[in-house]
Design an enzyme around this catalytic site. Structure first.
Site, short mmCIF file in Angstrom:
data_model
loop_
_atom_site.label_atom_id
_atom_site.label_comp_id
_atom_site.label_asym_id
_atom_site.label_seq_id
_atom_site.Cartn_x
_atom_site.Cartn_y
_atom_site.Cartn_z
N HIS A 17 0.83 -1.21 0.00
CA HIS A 17 0.00 0.00 0.00
C HIS A 17 0.86 1.25 0.00
O HIS A 17 2.06 1.20 0.27
CB HIS A 17 -0.97 0.03 1.19
CG HIS A 17 -0.31 0.05 2.53
ND1 HIS A 17 -0.05 -1.08 3.28
CD2 HIS A 17 0.14 1.09 3.30
CE1 HIS A 17 0.52 -0.74 4.43
NE2 HIS A 17 0.66 0.58 4.46
N HIS A 90 4.11 7.36 3.40
CA HIS A 90 5.03 6.22 3.29
C HIS A 90 4.58 5.27 2.19
O HIS A 90 3.45 5.37 1.71
CB HIS A 90 5.14 5.48 4.63
CG HIS A 90 3.88 4.78 5.07
ND1 HIS A 90 2.90 5.39 5.82
CD2 HIS A 90 3.45 3.52 4.84
CE1 HIS A 90 1.92 4.53 6.07
NE2 HIS A 90 2.21 3.38 5.48
N GLU A 139 7.77 1.36 4.88
CA GLU A 139 7.23 0.39 5.83
C GLU A 139 7.43 -0.99 5.22
O GLU A 139 7.17 -1.19 4.02
CB GLU A 139 5.73 0.67 6.04
CG GLU A 139 5.05 -0.28 7.01
CD GLU A 139 3.56 0.06 7.22
OE1 GLU A 139 2.95 0.70 6.34
OE2 GLU A 139 3.02 -0.34 8.27
CO CO Z 1 1.12 1.68 6.17
#
Ligand code: CO
Length: 150
Positions: A17, A90, A139
């Site tokens: 994502h 992110h 991440e």
């Molecule tokens: Co995230």
């Protein structure tokens, strides 16, 4: 071909994502729905441990994670003070094993921010210091069971 553990530890997997900070999930959802035609939009939910409320919008090949601060102490609140309209926060890549990836990164001299913890997606995640990633907050997320690594 033999694959060694040390080589797989940090293997870059799917883009799971893209995290987007927003002052209002409701307004962002409306924008994704009306401007971009998004139809698969999850229910927003709170992640109190991280001081955020999140909502996932599905794109065919990844997800958008809309992130709204729950309070002024949230890291996202700090981001919004610098970027009042919100923006990209992110990107999240899947890895086979987050703890192995952390050990691998540390062995290579990189800095991870805190310990792996189970975040919004429900599997362990960790953040890599943007100073090691050309300014990008990355991440890493353990690939969900049943997700074939791409
Ligand atoms: Co995230």
């Amino acid at each position: 071909m033999t694959t060694f553990r040390s080589e797989t530890a940090g293997t870059l997997g799917r883009l799971n994502h893209v995290g987007i900070a927003t002052p209002s999930i409701a307004r962002s959802v409306a924008t994704y729905r009306t401007l971009l035609g998004a139809t698969a939009i999850g229910e927003p939910f709170d992640v109190p441990a991280q001081g955020v409320r999140v909502c996932f919008v599905d794109a065919p090949n990844t997800q958008i994670e809309l992130i709204e601060p729950l309070d002024d102490a949230s890291p996202i609140a700090g981001f919004l003070r610098r970027n009042p309209a919100g923006g990209q926060h992110h990107v999240c890549f899947e890895v086979p094993d987050v703890h192995a990836a952390v050990a691998d990164l540390k062995a290579k001299g990189a800095t991870v921010l805190g310990e792996p913890r189970t975040g919004a997606p429900g599997t362990p995640t960790v953040f890599v210091d943007p100073r090691d990633m050309g300014g990008l907050l990355v991440e890493l997320m353990e690939a969900p069971v049943g997700h074939a690594p791409a």
